[in-house]
Design a protein around this motif. Structure first.
Motif, PDB file in Angstrom:
ATOM      1  N   LEU A 317      20.558 -48.514 -59.860  1.00  0.00           N
ATOM      2  CA  LEU A 317      19.401 -48.906 -59.057  1.00  0.00           C
ATOM      3  C   LEU A 317      19.715 -48.836 -57.569  1.00  0.00           C
ATOM      4  CD1 LEU A 317      17.915 -51.943 -61.033  1.00  0.00           C
ATOM      5  CD2 LEU A 317      17.210 -49.541 -61.077  1.00  0.00           C
ATOM      6  N   VAL A 318      20.950 -49.174 -57.201  1.00  0.00           N
ATOM      7  CA  VAL A 318      21.359 -49.081 -55.798  1.00  0.00           C
ATOM      8  C   VAL A 318      21.293 -47.628 -55.332  1.00  0.00           C
ATOM      9  CG1 VAL A 318      23.223 -49.453 -54.140  1.00  0.00           C
ATOM     10  CG2 VAL A 318      22.842 -51.103 -55.973  1.00  0.00           C
ATOM     11  N   LEU A 319      21.856 -46.731 -56.140  1.00  0.00           N
ATOM     12  CA  LEU A 319      21.900 -45.319 -55.752  1.00  0.00           C
ATOM     13  C   LEU A 319      20.499 -44.720 -55.650  1.00  0.00           C
ATOM     14  CD1 LEU A 319      24.943 -44.138 -57.917  1.00  0.00           C
ATOM     15  CD2 LEU A 319      24.921 -44.882 -55.532  1.00  0.00           C
ATOM     16  N   VAL A 320      19.659 -45.033 -56.621  1.00  0.00           N
ATOM     17  CA  VAL A 320      18.284 -44.525 -56.564  1.00  0.00           C
ATOM     18  C   VAL A 320      17.548 -45.120 -55.366  1.00  0.00           C
ATOM     19  CG1 VAL A 320      16.062 -44.420 -57.765  1.00  0.00           C
ATOM     20  CG2 VAL A 320      18.184 -44.111 -59.038  1.00  0.00           C
ATOM     21  N   GLY A 321      17.780 -46.411 -55.099  1.00  0.00           N
ATOM     22  CA  GLY A 321      17.150 -47.044 -53.951  1.00  0.00           C
ATOM     23  C   GLY A 321      17.576 -46.401 -52.641  1.00  0.00           C
ATOM     24  N   LEU A 322      18.857 -46.044 -52.513  1.00  0.00           N
ATOM     25  CA  LEU A 322      19.333 -45.389 -51.302  1.00  0.00           C
ATOM     26  C   LEU A 322      18.682 -44.022 -51.126  1.00  0.00           C
ATOM     27  CD1 LEU A 322      23.146 -46.271 -51.495  1.00  0.00           C
ATOM     28  CD2 LEU A 322      21.473 -47.193 -49.875  1.00  0.00           C
ATOM     29  N   VAL A 323      18.588 -43.280 -52.211  1.00  0.00           N
ATOM     30  CA  VAL A 323      17.953 -41.964 -52.143  1.00  0.00           C
ATOM     31  C   VAL A 323      16.488 -42.092 -51.735  1.00  0.00           C
ATOM     32  CG1 VAL A 323      17.203 -40.001 -53.538  1.00  0.00           C
ATOM     33  CG2 VAL A 323      19.531 -40.847 -53.753  1.00  0.00           C
ATOM     34  N   LEU A 324      15.782 -43.041 -52.326  1.00  0.00           N
ATOM     35  CA  LEU A 324      14.362 -43.212 -52.007  1.00  0.00           C
ATOM     36  C   LEU A 324      14.143 -43.650 -50.563  1.00  0.00           C
ATOM     37  CD1 LEU A 324      12.933 -44.831 -55.266  1.00  0.00           C
ATOM     38  CD2 LEU A 324      12.808 -42.456 -54.514  1.00  0.00           C
ATOM     39  N   SER A 325      15.085 -44.430 -50.005  1.00  0.00           N
ATOM     40  CA  SER A 325      14.988 -44.790 -48.590  1.00  0.00           C
ATOM     41  C   SER A 325      15.040 -43.548 -47.717  1.00  0.00           C
ATOM     42  CB  SER A 325      16.115 -45.743 -48.198  1.00  0.00           C
ATOM     43  OG  SER A 325      15.923 -47.022 -48.732  1.00  0.00           O
ATOM     44  N   GLY A 326      15.940 -42.625 -48.064  1.00  0.00           N
ATOM     45  CA  GLY A 326      16.017 -41.371 -47.319  1.00  0.00           C
ATOM     46  C   GLY A 326      14.761 -40.537 -47.469  1.00  0.00           C
ATOM     47  N   VAL A 327      14.236 -40.466 -48.702  1.00  0.00           N
ATOM     48  CA  VAL A 327      13.002 -39.719 -48.935  1.00  0.00           C
ATOM     49  C   VAL A 327      11.857 -40.315 -48.123  1.00  0.00           C
ATOM     50  CG1 VAL A 327      11.273 -39.118 -50.668  1.00  0.00           C
ATOM     51  CG2 VAL A 327      13.698 -38.932 -51.227  1.00  0.00           C
ATOM     52  N   ALA A 328      11.789 -41.648 -48.069  1.00  0.00           N
ATOM     53  CA  ALA A 328      10.720 -42.319 -47.330  1.00  0.00           C
ATOM     54  C   ALA A 328      10.705 -41.892 -45.872  1.00  0.00           C
ATOM     55  CB  ALA A 328      10.891 -43.836 -47.440  1.00  0.00           C
ATOM     56  N   ASN A 329      11.862 -41.885 -45.250  1.00  0.00           N
ATOM     57  CA  ASN A 329      11.926 -41.487 -43.844  1.00  0.00           C
ATOM     58  C   ASN A 329      11.689 -40.000 -43.666  1.00  0.00           C
ATOM     59  OD1 ASN A 329      12.997 -43.698 -41.756  1.00  0.00           O
ATOM     60  ND2 ASN A 329      13.747 -44.187 -43.793  1.00  0.00           N
ATOM     61  N   GLY A 330      12.173 -39.196 -44.603  1.00  0.00           N
ATOM     62  CA  GLY A 330      11.939 -37.763 -44.513  1.00  0.00           C
ATOM     63  C   GLY A 330      10.466 -37.405 -44.581  1.00  0.00           C
ATOM     64  N   LEU A 331       9.702 -38.174 -45.359  1.00  0.00           N
ATOM     65  CA  LEU A 331       8.265 -37.922 -45.470  1.00  0.00           C
ATOM     66  C   LEU A 331       7.494 -38.488 -44.283  1.00  0.00           C
ATOM     67  CD1 LEU A 331       7.576 -38.655 -49.259  1.00  0.00           C
ATOM     68  CD2 LEU A 331       7.713 -36.431 -48.134  1.00  0.00           C
ATOM     69  N   ALA A 332       7.832 -39.713 -43.882  1.00  0.00           N
ATOM     70  CA  ALA A 332       7.036 -40.400 -42.867  1.00  0.00           C
ATOM     71  C   ALA A 332       7.434 -40.042 -41.439  1.00  0.00           C
ATOM     72  CB  ALA A 332       7.137 -41.910 -43.057  1.00  0.00           C
ATOM     73  N   GLY A 333       8.721 -39.795 -41.185  1.00  0.00           N
ATOM     74  CA  GLY A 333       9.190 -39.587 -39.819  1.00  0.00           C
ATOM     75  C   GLY A 333       8.472 -38.476 -39.068  1.00  0.00           C
ATOM     76  N   PRO A 334       8.452 -37.246 -39.592  1.00  0.00           N
ATOM     77  CA  PRO A 334       7.744 -36.179 -38.871  1.00  0.00           C
ATOM     78  C   PRO A 334       6.263 -36.480 -38.671  1.00  0.00           C
ATOM     79  CG  PRO A 334       9.192 -35.259 -40.556  1.00  0.00           C
ATOM     80  CD  PRO A 334       9.161 -36.740 -40.777  1.00  0.00           C
ATOM     81  N   SER A 335       5.655 -37.152 -39.648  1.00  0.00           N
ATOM     82  CA  SER A 335       4.223 -37.460 -39.553  1.00  0.00           C
ATOM     83  C   SER A 335       3.939 -38.462 -38.446  1.00  0.00           C
ATOM     84  CB  SER A 335       3.728 -38.015 -40.890  1.00  0.00           C
ATOM     85  OG  SER A 335       3.966 -37.102 -41.932  1.00  0.00           O
ATOM     86  N   LEU A 336       4.795 -39.465 -38.290  1.00  0.00           N
ATOM     87  CA  LEU A 336       4.588 -40.467 -37.249  1.00  0.00           C
ATOM     88  C   LEU A 336       4.608 -39.826 -35.866  1.00  0.00           C
ATOM     89  CD1 LEU A 336       6.887 -43.251 -38.738  1.00  0.00           C
ATOM     90  CD2 LEU A 336       4.392 -43.372 -38.546  1.00  0.00           C
TER      91      LEU A 336
END
Length: 421
Positions: A317-336
Motif C-alpha cells: 500500500l505504501v508503494l502504490v500510494g507513492l506511485v499515485l502521489s507522483g501520478v497526481a502531480n504529473g496530471l495536475a501540475g501542467p494543468s495548473l
C-alpha cells in the motif's frame, strides 16, 4: 563547519523562502523589462552564489550565500515559465508544460542521488562546484537560445506593493516554520502569524490605491486563477507533507533501512517526472479542469492508501500510494500552470506565474509543518501515522473543490480532417 544540523538546515530553508517570497516580484519585473533579461540575471546570480558557496569559511557565510543563490533562483522561475507560455499558443501550452515538469521534477531527484554520493566520497565543496558549473553552462545555453522578450513601457514596478506582499508571505512562512519548531503558542510563532494578515490588509489597500498594481486584484476573483492557486497549495501540501512522514513510516514502523527507504521514496519523483508529459498531452485533449480534478482524485486515493498502510502493516500500500502521489502531480501540475496562463492577460504572464509559485511554496511549508505535528514527536505505533495522511486527503479534497469552480475551456477538435469534410 563546526555548527549544528538545525542551523545548517537554513542552507535549504533560506533559499526555499527566497523563491516563495520573491517569485511574484521577479515575475512582474520580467513583465516590465523583459523575461529573458530577468531570467539571465537570476540564473547568473544563482550560478555565482552556488560556486562561491564551495569556499564558505563558516556556516553563517554558507547560509548567506545560499540566500543569494535562492534570490537568483527566484528570478528564474516565474520569468522562465512566462517565456514558455509566451512562446506557445493556448492549445499547446499544456504539452509544453508537461515536458517542462518532467525535467523540473526529474532533475532534483538526480541531484539528490549524485549529491549524496559526492558528499560521501569526495566532499561537500565539490558538490557546490559541480552544480554551480552546471548552472553556469545553463546560463550560456540560455543566453544563446532564449529569444528576446519585450517588456511593458506603460507601467512601473509597484515597490510598495512588492514590499507588503513580501512581508505577507515571509511572515506567514516563517510563522509556520517557527510553529513547527517551537510550537504555535510560542511568542515568535504567534507574532509572525498575527503579522501576516495585517500585512495582507496593507498590501490590498496599497494595490487598490495605485494605478500600476504589482498584482491586479481582479485576478483573485477569476475562477481559472483562484482555483489553481488554491489547488496548487493543497496539492503541494499533501505531496511534501508525505515526504517527511513516509520515511518515518518505512524506517520506524516497517523496519527498513535508510537506504532502502530512500530508494522507495524515489518512486514519487520518478512517477511524477514520467507522467508529466502524459498530463500535458491530456490538457490539450480534455482541458485543464478535468486534469486538475483527476490529479486531486489520485492524490486523495494516495493519501487514503498511505493512511491504511500502517494499521495493515502493508508495504504494498505504501508503494502504490507513492506511485499515485507522483501520478497526481504529473496530471495536475501542467494543468495548473496552463490554466493560470490562459486566464491572464499576456502582459501579466510573469506575475501570475509567480503567484502560482508562491501558492505552491506556501502549501509546501504548511504541509511540512502540519504533517510533522499530526504524526507527533516520536511516532512508533501504527496509530500514529494515519492522522497526517488523512490531513493530506482533506487537503486534496479542498483542492478538488477549488478545481470545480474553474471554467471548462473548449478543447480543440481531434477528429481527422477527412472525417470533418
Amino acid at each position: 563547519l563546526d555548527t549544528g544540523e538545525t542551523f545548517l538546515g537554513w542552507t535549504i530553508t533560506a533559499p526555499f523562502l527566497a523563491v516563495g517570497v520573491w517569485s511574484p516580484v521577479f515575475g512582474r519585473l520580467g513583465d516590465i523589462v523583459g523575461h529573458r533579461r530577468v531570467f539571465l540575471v537570476g540564473l547568473g546570480v544563482f550560478a555565482a552564489g552556488t560556486l562561491v558557496s564551495a569556499g564558505a569559511p563558516n556556516a553563517g557565510t554558507l547560509v548567506a550565500l545560499r540566500v543569494v543563490a535562492g534570490i537568483g533562483g527566484a528570478a528564474t522561475f516565474a520569468p522562465g515559465l512566462a517565456q514558455i507560455m509566451a512562446n506557445f499558443d493556448e492549445d499547446e501550452r499544456g504539452r509544453a508544460m508537461g515536458w517542462f515538469a518532467m525535467v523540473a521534477t526529474g532533475a532534483p531527484a538526480v541531484g539528490l542521488i549524485t549529491g549524496g554520493l559526492i558528499v560521501d566520497r569526495i566532499g561537500w565543496e565539490v558538490g557546490f562546484l559541480l552544480y554551480g558549473s552546471i548552472a553556469a553552462a545553463g546560463w550560456v545555453a540560455a543566453w544563446k537560445v532564449l529569444r528576446p522578450t519585450e517588456g511593458r513601457t506603460d507601467i512601473g514596478l509597484d515597490l510598495p506593493g512588492a514590499f507588503w506582499l513580501s512581508v505577507t508571505s515571509l511572515t506567514l512562512m516563517l510563522g509556520l516554520y517557527a510553529g513547527g519548531e517551537l510550537g504555535f503558542d510560542h511568542p515568535a510563532a504567534a507574532g509572525l502569524l498575527a503579522a501576516s494578515p495585517l500585512a495582507l490588509v496593507v498590501f490590498i489597500r496599497v494595490e487598490r490605491s495605485t494605478a500600476d498594481p504589482l498584482v491586479p486584484l481582479g485576478y483573485f476573483a477569476e475562477p481559472n486563477i483562484r482555483g489553481p492557486l488554491i489547488g496548487a497549495a493543497g496539492l503541494n501540501a499533501a505531496y511534501m507533507g508525505g515526504l517527511v512522514v513516509t520515511p518515518l513510516l518505512l524506517q520506524d514502523l516497517l523496519g527498513y533501512s535508510l537506504s532502502a527507504a530512500s530508494a522507495m521514496l524515489l518512486l514519487r519523483p520518478a512517477t511524477f517526472s514520467a507522467t508529466s508529459p502524459v498530463g500535458g498531452s491530456l490538457v490539450t485533449r480534455i482541458g485543464e479542469r478535468r486534469c486538475v480534478l483527476a490529479g486531486m482524485g489520485f492524490m486523495a486515493l494516495s493519501m487514503a492508501l498511505l493512511a491504511a498502510s500502517a494499521p495493515l502493516d502493508a508495504l504494498a500500500l505504501v508503494l502504490v500510494g507513492l506511485v499515485l502521489s507522483g501520478v497526481a502531480n504529473g496530471l495536475a501540475g501542467p494543468s495548473l500552470n496552463t490554466a493560470v496562463a490562459n486566464a491572464a492577460d499576456p502582459a501579466d504572464l510573469g506575475v501570475v506565474s509567480g503567484l502560482l509559485s508562491q501558492a505552491s511554496t506556501l502549501g509546501i511549508v504548511f504541509g511540512l509543518q502540519a504533517f510533522l505535528i499530526a504524526v507527533g514527536s516520536d511516532p512508533d505505533a501504527a496509530a500514529d501515522f494515519p492522522p497526517p495522511y488523512l490531513l493530506g486527503l482533506g487537503l486534496a479534497v479542498i483542492g478538488a473543490l477549488a478545481a470545480t469552480t474553474m471554467r471548462p475551456r473548449a478543447v480543440p477538435a481531434t477528429a481527422p480532417a477527412a472525417a470533418t469534410t
